[in-house]
Every structure is written in structure tokens, then in C-alpha cells.
Write an enzyme that holds these catalytic residues in place. Structure first.
Site, short mmCIF file in Angstrom:
data_model
loop_
_atom_site.label_atom_id
_atom_site.label_comp_id
_atom_site.label_asym_id
_atom_site.label_seq_id
_atom_site.Cartn_x
_atom_site.Cartn_y
_atom_site.Cartn_z
N GLU A 160 0.91 -1.02 0.06
CA GLU A 160 0.39 0.14 -0.04
C GLU A 160 0.97 1.52 0.08
O GLU A 160 0.68 1.93 1.09
CB GLU A 160 -0.88 0.01 0.87
CG GLU A 160 -1.74 -1.01 1.08
CD GLU A 160 -3.22 -1.00 2.33
OE1 GLU A 160 -3.85 -1.89 2.10
OE2 GLU A 160 -2.93 -0.61 3.39
N GLU A 316 -6.46 -7.48 -0.77
CA GLU A 316 -7.56 -7.84 1.01
C GLU A 316 -9.01 -7.11 0.55
O GLU A 316 -9.01 -6.37 -0.08
CB GLU A 316 -6.80 -6.81 1.27
CG GLU A 316 -4.61 -6.89 2.02
CD GLU A 316 -4.27 -6.05 2.43
OE1 GLU A 316 -4.96 -5.04 3.29
OE2 GLU A 316 -3.02 -5.70 2.98
#
Length: 708
Positions: A160, A316
Site C-alpha cells: 500500500e 485484501e
């Protein structure tokens, strides 16, 4: 690596050879007896793929030249023994405390000049030479150790990127920014010209005078700010590329990813995707509201679009609730399954969770997991792990095995929507005509129609080709790049339909207003010019009237009313413009009917060559926009995959000569759907669908029909 070899490598690594199912696994938080339980539970749940080592830097490396891979060796071997492949991380997302103690340049600095400390995660300056060196060394050490391990299926670089530190303003970044500018602009004279530094006495006479756009008493130069956003996206990309190149050199046969976030403004993901083998992203819709379905679908479609329609990986999602909202609502029974199938239906070749086992300590201990609290090594895990959440995870895992033939399938789309990050950055510079409108809001306005009408779309940047589309929409395209104008003109002249909205083609790539006025170089393509803009307050509206406009949706018609041509009246909000057609053959489809723009064009159509261009000078209410888009689509041969009630999503994926139709009933009611197009077999239920058979969907039902 030569260009041909690189092309063949990219072609080979575009997808994993199986449909992935699993999650983020952090075995370093648990004792080895728990690992053995996890293997049994993973196999029971159909897990075939896990992410490993994402935040493990401090566990692997305790000092600059001290590595300990003993625990990772054991878990890699154990996973392979149990038939589970690994998405192995380079572990560079969070820097260990010992690094900060030794290297000052690793600390990031905010726009006010304050140091951002360690003690959380992902805190580092992207231009720090020591961060890049140490991260590269770690990536190389991991790759050297596991490059031949049979469990290794994919590399996971960092995690991320820019999630918590969007930009750094330190002196190291200042020096790197000046070098970046020198590459972009050949001279200070050129930079001063592009930045408009004659305004407010900002002219630069030496490169050393240029600093990052730190906190100032009032508004900063918008061109300066825009270039710094570009520079930061490029700087963070360089961090990724530094590690990626090491991995490619050591393991050219292993695909590489890094996980994006969906509605994420700081990074130009179109540019990033060129350097990534498999796009992956993290989706966390709010399960407490039905409004999350649309933005979640939009982001799935965006991720699929980043590499021209290639499948992506949902890296995710939460099995139930997250831990970072003010109120963390759980996914109710069935919601996880619906969200999972929404991802697969829109191009995901795998579903992954954060995380496999719920942490007992740390900031994310209340984030849900496949195995929840209480299923620890001292409890009968194989009994207590069968929670509601785990049972749903296991059900999806079982079903995923029935869908393995879908891997690699794409979604064909006739409609393209321009989603350009640099245009987004420029459009949302702080002082703008109407701060109530966001770039993403305008994208959503137009995407909503295609989402609710089951018409596939693909998102494109201004650099992308428009070939293959029938209809291209550019909402709120404030910044127009020079290379995009000839693409649009060619597209329209060859038979395409182009639509853009107000606040489009106002500024060039340096955020300077086009001297010819609005809409800049698009004036001749749209056949109009804008004399004056009229931003509206939140409680202000402008009346609209349309003649000969198609009724948008037969679901909204009364029993006596059928779709057709009608006079429609409605309202626009947020914005209107004083528009002048430039040519006699510009058609006025809709007019303003109030305020001082009354009688002026609100929506126009201009035929060029074999195609047409449309301009929408306001933000129409939903019924008006739907009616307008229905008319454009039907005249262009663009129709829904299936006509369905509200809350039923229909998508399609195709590969070679095979196609799979996904039908997802997100409502809590039975839905009957008329089918006049499709025949095939539902891979989940085994039922056969014949042509003209009506479909019955139970509440929260999913059908995946392999078409004949």
C-alpha cells in the site's frame, strides 16, 4: 533485458496459473503449534495462496548485516508441504527502529517542516538514499534465499505505497525535486513560463531557489503543486522499481505485484501499472450501507482497466469488520460472499483476506480475520474456528474450486470512461470555481448509469488508445493533455461517440488556462465555446428542458407509459455555463430554463465525420442523465447484458471462445429475470439454463453461467 524479451515476459506473467484464494498470513505472531493448526484449517477452507512477510523486516534483519531467515524457512517449507503457494513480500513496507537510530535521512517530513516519527508503520522518505539502499539489500537477500523455493509463486513489493505518508517535504526531496524539474524543463526560463511565475513575484533565477510546496501564508502556485504531485508519485514509483529490478534480475520467471488502494489520489496508477505484472488491490467497502456497492464495483473495474483489461488480484478484503472506522460494522451473513463474487465478476483472478488469523496485540487487533479471537493454541481450534465468518470463508473456498476455468478471462467493453490522475490532481487544487464538486464524484455520476444498467465499462487515461470503444466519456476533464486532442478527433471522425462535461479542457498540462478560452482545443470538436461559468450553491438549481429525449429506464415508467421519445423537464445542480454554438449544425438537445442562462444550450450534439460529440454544461439530476445516456447508448448499439431489477448485478468475462455470465442478487428478496439471450450451465448449482428460460434468483443468490 531487450524489448522483445520484456514483452514475452509480460505476456507470460500476466496471470497466475490458478484462481487464488487465501489471505495475508503473519505466522511470526504465533507459535509453531498454531502453524500446524493453520495448515489444517487452510486446507479445509480451500486456501491455495497466502501472502507472507509483508511487515517482517524487523523479524528478518536485526542489524545492517544480520539476517535471520530461520522462521521463514520453516513456514515456507510447511506451506509447500501442504500445497499452498506463496506471495512472498520483500518486507520493506515498515522500517525497523534500528534504521532510524542510524540514518536521519530516512525520516519523512511534513509540509510544515515537522519530522514524522517511527512507532507506527510505513514511515519513510521515498527519496532517502539509505532507505532505498537498505530496502534493496533486503529484497536481494530474500530473493537470493527463496528464488528456487517451490512454494514461491509471486513477489509482493512493499505494501500500500503512500498509504500514510502521501508526500515528503524534506531537504533530500527538495534536491531530488530540482533534478526532476531539470529533466522536465530544459531551462529555468521554460519552467518560469510553464509555472507562470510572473504572478506574485515568484520568478526563479536559480534552481536552488526552488523548494517543495511547503506550508505558505496563503495559496501556493498551482503549477508548482501539480508538478510536486507528479514528482512524489514518480519518487514512490522509483522505490518500487528499485526493488522490482532486483527481483526481475534474480527471478525473471516470477510475477511481481504491489497492492494498490482503490479510491487513491496520490499515485498515478496508470503509470504504475506499466511496471507491474499483475495488478492487485485492497478493497474495504463499508458493509453498513448499500451505497458501497457502486464505488467498490467502480474500483474493481478501474483495477481491471489499468493493464488494458487484464485480470487483477483482490489482495485484501475483510472477512467481516475493519478496525479503523468510527463504528466498525461487520459484514452480515452472506455479505462477504456477495462482495467476493462482485470482485470475481469484474475481473479478479483471486480473493485474498486481511488477515488469516486475528492478531492478539497491536493496532489491528480488532480487525476481523478468517480465524477469530479465541481459536488459539490452548483451545480446541478445529472446533472453535468454525465461526460464522470462517464457515462463510470456507464455503467461498469450496466454490472457488468450481470456478477455476475462469482464470485469465477478460471483460469486453464498448464504453470507455476517462479516469486521469493528473487531471484529478489539477481539478481539485484548493481554490476552484465550485469546491462542492469532486473529480471522483463526476466519474461516479456517469459510471452509475452503466453499473445500474449492466453495461461493462473500461477506464482509460489520456495516454491510452481509444481503439475498440464505441462511446467514450470524459467527465470533468479540467486538464487536457496535448496528445489527447488528436485522439478524440480521430475517434469521433471514424465513427465514435464522445461526451464531455462542464469544466473540461480549461487548462493545459501545467495548469495554465488555454488562451482561446473554454473548452480550449476541444472547441472545434464540440462545436461550441463557453462565455461564462456559473457555479451554483448547494441549495441552488437550474431548470432544464429537453425535447425528443429517450425515457431512460422502463423500470421507472408507469403501466401506461412505454419507453420512447418525450419532452422531459428537470433540474441541474452545482454548475451551469453560458454556451455559444460555433456552427449552425450544432444541435441543442437540452436548454436551461431559468436564471440568466435561460434559453441557452445545456446539452449539445455535434456531428463530425462518421461520429458525434456531446457536451453537458451542467450536472443533471439522475433521471435526466439516465434518459440522455439511454438515448446515446441505444443509438450506438450499446445495450444491457440483461434487464434486471435494481440491486441485481450482471457482468460477463470471456476468454478465447468461452464466456461466463455472472448474476448477483444483492437484495434480500427473490428476483425474477427475463432471459432472451443466454443458455449454459450454472457452475455453482449445476443447473442448466436454456434460451428463453426465465431466471429465479433467491435472496443474495449468485449464478455463474458458463455459456454455450
Amino acid at each position: 533485458m531487450d524489448s522483445y524479451t520484456e514483452h514475452k515476459r509480460a505476456e507470460k506473467l500476466e496471470k497466475l496459473p490458478f484462481l487464488c484464494y487465501g489471505g495475508d498470513y503473519n505466522p511470526e505472531q504465533w507459535t509453531e503449534d498454531v502453524w500446524l493448526e493453520d495448515m489444517e484449517l487452510m486446507k479445509e477452507a480451500g486456501v491455495n495462496f497466502i501472502s507472507l512477510g509483508i511487515f517482517s523486516w524487523a523479524m528478518i534483519q536485526s542489524d545492517e548485516n544480520v539476517y535471520d531467515f530461520s522462521w521463514m524457512d520453516k513456514i515456507m517449507d510447511l506451506l509447500h508441504k501442504n500445497g499452498i503457494s506463496v506471495d512472498l513480500a520483500t518486507a520493506t513496507a515498515s522500517v525497523p527502529p534500528w534504521v532510524y537510530q542510524r540514518y536521519e535521512d530516512v525520516y519523512p517530513v511534513d509540509a510544515e517542516g515537522s519530522r514524522i516519527w517511527y512507532g507506527s508503520r510505513q514511515s519513510y522518505c521515498p527519496n532517502s538514499p539509505n532507505y532505498r539502499r537498505l530496502a534493496g539489500n533486503l529484497a536481494a537477500a530474500i530473493a537470493e534465499r527463496y528464488k528456487d523455493h517451490p512454494a514461491l509463486a509471486m513477489w509482493h513489493v512493499n505494501n500500500e505505497y503512500s498509504c500514510h505518508v502521501h508526500a515528503c517535504y524534506c531537504d533530500t526531496c527538495a534536491k531530488a525535486f530540482r533534478k526532476w524539474l531539470q529533466r522536465r524543463y530544459t531551462s529555468l526560463q521554460e519552467l518560469n513560463s510553464h509555472w507562470g511565475t510572473t504572478f506574485w513575484s515568484q520568478r526563479y533565477h536559480d534552481w536552488e531557489e526552488i523548494i517543495p510546496p511547503r506550508k505558505t501564508p496563503t495559496l501556493r502556485n498551482p503549477s508548482h503543486v501539480l508538478d510536486y504531485q507528479r514528482f512524489m508519485s514518480d519518487s514512490i514509483l522509483d522505490c518500487y522499481l528499485h526493488e522490482r529490478d532486483i527481483l526481475k534480475r534474480l527471478t525473471p520467471q516470477i510475477p511481481i505485484t504491489t497492492n494498490f488502494m482503490g479510491h487513491w489520489k496520490p499515485l498515478d496508477l496508470h503509470k504504475w501499472a506499466k511496471s507491474i505484472d499483475i495488478v492487485s488491490w485492497d478493497a474495504y467497502p463499508d458493509p453498513s450501507t448499500d451505497n458501497s456497492r457502486l464505488p467498490n464495483a467502480l474500483d474493481h473495474d478501474l483495477m481491471r482497466s489499468l493493464k488494458g483489461g487484464s485480470p487483477f488480484l483482490l489482495m485484501e478484503q475483510a472477512p467481516s469488520q475493519v478496525n479503523w472506522r468510527h463504528v466498525n460494522s461487520p459484514k452480515r451473513p452472506g455479505q462477504n460472499r456477495l462482495y467476493s463474487y462482485q470482485a470475481i465478476s469484474r475481473g479478479a483472478d483471486g480473493i485474498m483476506y486481511f488477515q488469516w488469523r486475528q492478531s492478539l496485540r497491536g493496532a489491528e487487533k480488532f480487525h476481523s480475520a478468517c480465524i477469530n479471537h479465541g481459536a488459539d493454541a490452548k483451545s480446541p481450534a478445529l472446533t472453535r474456528s468454525r465461526s460464522r465468518v470462517y464457515e462463510e470463508v470456507a464455503r467461498i473456498g469450496t466454490e472457488m474450486k468450481q470456478l477455476k476455468s475462469i482464470s485469465g478471462a477478460r471483460t469486453p467493453a464498448q464504453v470507455g470512461i476517462v479516469y486521469d490522475y493528473e487531471a484529478w490532481w489539477a481539478a481539485e487544487y484548493e481554490p476552484r470555481p465550485n469546491g462542492n464538486i469532486g473529480y471522483r464524484d463526476m466519474i461516479s455520476d456517469y459510471y452509475r448509469y452503466f453499473f445500474s444498467h449492466n453495461i461493462p465499462v473500461q477506464f482509460v487515461s489520456q495516454e491510452a488508445s481509444l481503439e475498440g470503444f464505441d462511446f467514450v466519456i470524459a467527465p470533468y476533464l479540467y486538464m487536457l493533455k496535448e496528445s489527447f486532442t488528436p485522439k478524440i478527433e480521430h475517434f469521433v471522425r471514424e465513427g465514435g461517440i464522445f461526451l464531455c462535461t462542464f469544466f473540461s479542457a480549461y487548462a493545459d498540462e501545467s495548469d495554465g488556462i488555454f488562451p482561446e478560452g473554454y473548452p480550449g482545443p476541444l472547441r472545434s470538436i464540440l462545436g461550441l465555446e463557453v462565455e461564462e461559468i456559473v457555479p451554483l450553491q448547494k441549495d441552488e438549481f437550474v431548470d432544464l428542458v429537453f425535447h425528443e429525449l429517450s425515457v431512460s429506464d422502463k423500470r421507472n415508467c408507469s403501466d401506461q407509459e412505454k419507453p420512447g421519445k418525450l419532452k422531459i423537464e428537470g433540474r441541474g445542480q452545482d454548475w451551469c455555463e453560458h454556451v455559444h454554438p460555433l456552427y449552425d449544425d450544432v444541435q441543442v438537445i437540452g436548454e436551461f430554463a431559468s436564471d440568466f442562462v435561460s434559453g441557452r444550450p445545456a446539452v449539445t450534439k455535434f456531428n463530425i465525420g462518421k461520429g458525434s460529440s456531446y457536451y453537458v454544461a451542467t450536472r443533471p439530476e439522475k433521471a435526466i442523465l439516465d434518459a440522455m445516456l439511454t438515448g446515446v447508448c441505444s443509438s450506438s448499439g450499446i445495450f444491457p447484458l440483461l434487464e434486471t431489477p435494481e440491486g441485481v448485478e450482471v457482468t460477463i468475462r470471456s476468454r478465447d471462445s468461452k464466456s461466463w455470465l455472472f448474476i448477483i442478487n444483492t437484495t434480500n428478496q427473490e428476483q425474477h429475470i427475463r432471459n432472451t439471450h443466454y443458455a449454459g450451465k450454472d457452475l455453482l448449482s449445476g443447473e442448466n439454463l436454456t434460451l428463453h428460460d426465465d431466471l429465479l434468483l433467491f435472496p443474495e443468490d449468485v449464478k455463474v453461467i458458463e455459456l454455450n
